[in-house]
Design a protein around this motif. Structure first.
Motif, short mmCIF file in Angstrom:
data_model
loop_
_atom_site.label_atom_id
_atom_site.label_comp_id
_atom_site.label_asym_id
_atom_site.label_seq_id
_atom_site.Cartn_x
_atom_site.Cartn_y
_atom_site.Cartn_z
N TYR A 259 0.84 -1.20 0.00
CA TYR A 259 0.00 0.00 0.00
C TYR A 259 0.87 1.25 0.00
O TYR A 259 1.85 1.35 0.74
CB TYR A 259 -0.92 0.02 1.22
N SER A 260 0.49 2.20 -0.81
CA SER A 260 1.18 3.49 -0.82
C SER A 260 0.19 4.57 -1.20
O SER A 260 -0.55 4.43 -2.17
CB SER A 260 2.34 3.49 -1.81
N ILE A 739 -4.33 11.30 6.15
CA ILE A 739 -4.02 12.49 6.95
C ILE A 739 -2.55 12.84 6.75
O ILE A 739 -1.69 11.95 6.74
CB ILE A 739 -4.32 12.22 8.44
N ASP A 740 -2.27 14.10 6.58
CA ASP A 740 -0.90 14.57 6.37
C ASP A 740 0.04 13.93 7.39
O ASP A 740 -0.19 13.99 8.59
CB ASP A 740 -0.85 16.09 6.51
N ASN A 741 1.10 13.31 6.88
CA ASN A 741 2.04 12.62 7.77
C ASN A 741 2.69 13.54 8.77
O ASN A 741 3.12 13.12 9.86
CB ASN A 741 3.13 11.91 6.95
N HIS A 742 2.75 14.84 8.46
CA HIS A 742 3.35 15.80 9.40
C HIS A 742 2.45 16.07 10.60
O HIS A 742 2.88 16.70 11.57
CB HIS A 742 3.66 17.11 8.68
N ARG A 748 -5.33 12.62 16.30
CA ARG A 748 -5.74 11.56 17.23
C ARG A 748 -6.25 10.32 16.49
O ARG A 748 -6.70 9.38 17.13
CB ARG A 748 -6.84 12.09 18.17
N ARG A 749 -6.16 10.34 15.18
CA ARG A 749 -6.61 9.20 14.39
C ARG A 749 -5.55 8.10 14.44
O ARG A 749 -4.37 8.33 14.67
CB ARG A 749 -6.86 9.61 12.94
N LYS A 750 -5.99 6.86 14.13
CA LYS A 750 -5.05 5.74 14.12
C LYS A 750 -4.00 5.91 13.04
O LYS A 750 -4.21 6.55 12.01
CB LYS A 750 -5.81 4.43 13.91
N ARG A 755 -0.74 9.45 6.19
CA ARG A 755 -0.16 9.29 4.85
C ARG A 755 1.09 8.44 4.88
O ARG A 755 1.97 8.61 5.73
CB ARG A 755 0.15 10.66 4.26
N HIS A 756 1.17 7.50 3.93
CA HIS A 756 2.31 6.60 3.82
C HIS A 756 2.71 6.54 2.35
O HIS A 756 2.05 5.90 1.53
CB HIS A 756 1.93 5.20 4.33
N ALA A 757 3.77 7.26 2.01
CA ALA A 757 4.21 7.34 0.61
C ALA A 757 5.68 7.72 0.59
O ALA A 757 6.27 8.08 1.60
CB ALA A 757 3.37 8.38 -0.14
N HIS A 758 6.27 7.61 -0.59
CA HIS A 758 7.67 8.01 -0.75
C HIS A 758 7.84 9.46 -0.30
O HIS A 758 7.12 10.35 -0.74
CB HIS A 758 8.10 7.88 -2.22
N GLU A 759 8.81 9.68 0.59
CA GLU A 759 9.13 11.01 1.11
C GLU A 759 7.98 11.61 1.91
O GLU A 759 8.00 12.81 2.21
CB GLU A 759 9.55 11.94 -0.03
N LYS A 760 6.97 10.81 2.23
CA LYS A 760 5.83 11.28 3.01
C LYS A 760 5.49 10.22 4.05
O LYS A 760 4.44 9.60 4.02
CB LYS A 760 4.62 11.56 2.11
#
Length: 877
Positions: A259-260, A739-742, A748-750, A755-760
């Protein structure tokens, strides 16, 4: 000899495309099978192509004619020919067994004796020493015992093995335990006792839902277990029906399925697709509904061919959408490579440039598998309530080209396609089964998705909203005309779908639509003219104001704006004149159809055929690979160590019979993952404690035979989730956009929704060995200083400690001992022992200035922080 072997191996690499076409010929896969057959009993000197072959010329072999079999190789070849004539499998292991007691080179020693002694079985000038008879007898006995072990044949269909009979009939709770107990007895291992109730409860909570049990749940379980011997089983059933189960196991499968989230910038697409989170939600929902594994695979590979008008199911093809790459060849390479490793545990991608070096996969079969996916592409379909797919939509697979060709590439080089004949779709022959393709006719809403009712309603709602928000009379008139045209277009589309085309009613409707479109063109042009005149007036006023100010830059800018306004005015007048002239022409039936995306009306059916071949019970790998992944995530170690490599380059399983039994059971239980989870976590094997007899370490130091339950570190996602959940800060909402990885320290979400992606990536999760975006078939676990630093100093820990200390202090009303016990239960799911309790008391009392006063809130918070940094918090025991 060494030089000859090197030259022979080089030749085999070059001619492998030829040799693999004939089962009896030499090839790298046969050599690997030879090595695996003899295992540790094969001498290094015989791990060579020269064991079965000779060369005719001193300078080396230049062709197969120059590289014939020696007497031993001839026996193997002739045996293969006989087996094939009898329509039997010419498996190398079977051939070696059939000729083991023969003497190929006539030197007085059997082939098996020569191999075990390290002498060439095809060279009569080399034979065992005269005094080696006793040693050979011993080696032969040991080798026969080695060969009599359960035969691991991953490329043969799954057959349920017999459940072993074990001495201790009281320990096993289900057949899993009998397979494990047999290993204990064989190795002389003393297994651990059952884990304490608190440890077992936390273990199964974290395994199934990724969240700690609460103190109330712990106390309820301990109380229930006193009188109910099925209390634990009841907990398991409850957890399997918990919504968090799908999220916990969804993340596991998202590792395997790569997944990405979208990794693009602005309008660019770079790996994956926008809104791929719809696929993530489908995974979670499917797992919670206990959708069968075979159905999930089929939908991921071919939902657009299986259920082309079911938009919920079409989300599943995010598996294919995720593989997107701007370079088409790279895209196809990735989909072949990862589809084969993900579902079959074989490296088909290795055969792109030449026949596979370890497995019987021909180079042509790589391109046959590529041909399965060659026609597909990715599009984004609208979702209800959103017309702009850049804001939301379902990224999905579809066959864009029904005539796409797949060409054989010389040495895998995209610059050297062989265009004599295109490669048809197909699957590796050695895995058996039937791959039968049937084209799929698609419904209208699949080929023209804008025909869906909710899309039409959304367009009508948008048109009505535009009309209602109009401020000027001309603007409203234009909006009303546009709405009338849209309604008329929908009406004539319905007539055409019903087959009513070219009838008198259709002609009347078509002429009416032409009339409405002409009127709408006039109204739109009139509104454009009104707007242009207003803009020209405003530009004229702005120029006069600028001239009064006498600032050259302002004057120049105002003149440019006026010039543009004058040009727009002129263009609007021209457009209005054109629309008025068109309206005077005779009415025809040549209306302008509604603008919408149109796709092929059929699909090749190649991917659906592949999914059905993959999930057929006779497929040898699908169920085995899936169960190995499930086992890995319950025990921290897989049965087959190389989870994405079951071929010749992989490692053999620790418990092959158990894996085959699990695979058979999985299919017999209709591929239900929840059923298999229940079976595993209720086994005595799973319920063992994490400590066992010290003497076992000398026999099995790595606990490969599961004489205890090995502890393992939590994944980064559930470390973070529990920092939110334990103090009651977790937002349990499910699904939705990434949700923005930053925002990981504030959201408070799981973690699964970040966000899970290259450079993110989420830095906190990655510190705890989070998944790689490229591929993550099995996570690695490391122990590094910055993990402790992150846990001690993160904002998540600070806020968790603050909230939890406040809650426990309020609950325990100043009772320090009760605070300590509650803190241990909340964070570590157990009570402190006497030493731990005393240490906590001393720490808290160290801050007390006057006798009888209480520790400060700050001290309580610091104690909570210490417990969050306890090894037991981040460990699943």
């Amino acid at each position: 000899m060494i030089d000859m072997n090197r030259r022979i191996l080089s030749l085999l690499v070059l001619i492998s495309a030829v040799t693999l076409a004939a089962p009896a010929q030499a090839n790298p896969a046969n050599r690997q099978a030879f090595v695996r057959y003899f295992g540790k009993y094969l001498a290094q000197g015989l791990n060579s192509c020269g064991t079965c072959h000779v060369r005719d010329h001193a300078e080396g072999a230049e062709s197969l004619d120059d590289f014939p079999h020696n007497p031993f190789g001839n026996q193997l070849r002739e045996t293969a020919d006989k087996l094939l004539e009898q329509k039997q499998d010419a498996d190398l292991a079977l051939r070696l067994k059939l000729i083991a007691d023969q003497d190929a080179d006539g030197d007085g020693f059997t082939n098996l004796q020569e191999v075990l002694s390290g002498t060439a079985p095809g060279d009569k000038t080399k034979f065992p020493a005269a005094d080696s008879k006793k040693k050979l007898e011993q080696l032969t006995a040991e080798f026969n015992e080695f060969q009599n072990r359960y035969a691991w044949k991953p490329f043969k269909p799954v057959h349920r093995p017999e459940v072993p009979v074990v001495a201790d009939l009281n320990w096993p709770r289900n057949p899993i335990d009998q397979f494990i107990a047999a290993g204990h007895e064989q190795k002389g291992l003393k297994r651990a006792a059952e884990a304490s109730p608190e440890v077992l409860l936390r273990r199964v909570y974290l395994d199934l839902i990724g969240l700690n049990p609460t103190p109330e749940e712990i106390r309820a379980f301990l109380e229930d277990a006193k009188t109910n011997d099925k209390a634990y089983e009841a907990v398991v059933d409850r957890l399997l029906n918990h919504p968090a189960y799908g999220e916990r196991w969804g993340r596991h499968w998202m590792d395997v399925w790569r997944y990405s989230d979208w990794a693009g910038y602005k309008d660019a697409l770079r790996v994956s697709q926008r809104h791929i989170w719809h696929w993530r939600d489908w995974i979670i929902e499917s797992l919670n509904a206990d959708k069968s594994y075979d159905q999930m695979l089929t939908e991921m590979l071919a939902a657009d061919e299986l259920k082309p008008d079911d938009w919920d199911t079409l989300r599943a093809t995010g598996f294919l959408a995720r593989n997107y790459h701007a370079e088409r060849d790279q895209w196809m390479d990735d989909v072949v490579k990862h589809t084969s490793q993900t579902f079959l545990g074989i490296t088909v991608g290795c055969a792109k440039c030449h026949d596979h070096m370890y497995d019987p996969i021909k180079q042509t079969e790589y391109y046959q598998m590529r041909a399965i996916f060659e026609p597909y592409h990715v599009r984004t379909d609208r979702v209800e309530g959103v017309l702009d797919v850049s804001k939301n939509g379902i990224p999905r697979a579809y066959d864009r080209s029904l005539t796409s060709k797949t060409w054989f590439l010389e040495a895998g080089d995209e610059r050297r396609p062989v265009k004599d004949k295109s490669i048809p779709p197909g699957v590796p022959e050695f895995l058996g089964g039937k791959y039968e393709v049937e084209p799929v006719s698609l419904p209208l809403v699949a080929s023209q998705p804008a025909r869906r009712e909710f899309v039409k309603q959304d367009l009508l709602d948008q048109a009505k909203e535009t009309m209602e928000q109009a401020k000027a009379p001309e603007q409203r008139a234009a909006a009303e005309s546009a709405l009338a045209v849209l309604e008329a277009q929908f009406a004539i589309e319905a007539m055409e779908v019903a087959g009513d085309k070219k009838s008198d009613a259709w002609k009347t409707a078509a002429q009416n639509l032409v009339k409405l479109q002409r009127e709408a063109a006039i109204e739109a042009a009139q509104w454009e003219l009104t707007s242009a005149i207003k803009q020209e007036e405003q530009a004229t006023t702005a120029l006069k104001k600028a001239e009064k100010g006498k600032k050259k830059s302002s004057i120049s800018k105002a003149k440019q704006q006026l010039k543009k306004a004058e040009q727009a005015h002129k263009a609007a007048e021209t457009q209005l004149k054109k629309a008025e002239d068109a309206a005077k022409e005779k009415l025809t039936t040549k209306y302008s159809p509604r603008k919408q995306s149109k796709y092929p009306e059929s699909s090749t059916g190649r991917r659906l055929a592949f999914a059905r071949w993959l999930t057929n019970r006779q497929n040898p790998l699908t169920a085995r690979v899936a169960m190995n992944h499930i086992w890995l995530r319950h025990f921290g170690q897989p049965i087959v160590p190389t989870v994405n490599e079951y071929g010749g380059n992989g490692r053999e399983p620790t418990h092959p019979a158990l894996l085959d039994w699990l695979a058979a059971e999985f299919m017999d239980r209709d591929w239900s993952m929840k059923e298999m989870h229940r079976l595993i976590v209720t086994s005595a094997t799973y319920r063992m404690a994490g400590t066992g007899a010290p003497e076992n370490h000398a026999i099995d130091p790595d606990n490969l035979f599961l004489w205890k339950k090995s502890a393992r570190r939590m994944e980064g996602e559930i470390v973070r989730d529990n920092l939110l959940y334990i103090p009651g800060r977790l937002d349990a909402a499910m699904g939705g956009p990434d949700i923005d990885n930053h925002q990981a320290q504030d959201s408070r979400r799981k973690s699964i929704y970040l966000r899970h992606a290259h450079e993110k990536l989420v830095e906190f999760v990655q510190i705890f060995d989070g998944p790689s975006v490229s591929e993550c078939y099995m996570r690695e676990t490391s122990v590094q200083p910055h993990q402790a630093l992150a846990l001690a100093n993160s904002k998540l820990t600070f806020l968790a400690s603050e909230a939890l200390a406040s809650q426990i202090e309020e609950k325990t009303t100043g009772d320090m001992d009760a605070f300590i016990e509650e803190a241990y239960l909340r964070i570590l799911s157990r009570r402190p022992d006497e030493v731990e309790h005393q240490l906590c008391r001393e720490y808290l009392l160290a801050s007390v200035k006057a006798e009888g006063s209480q520790p400060t809130r700050d001290q309580y918070e610091k104690l909570i922080t210490v417990l969050f940094n306890h090894n037991d918090f981040v460990t699943i025991r």
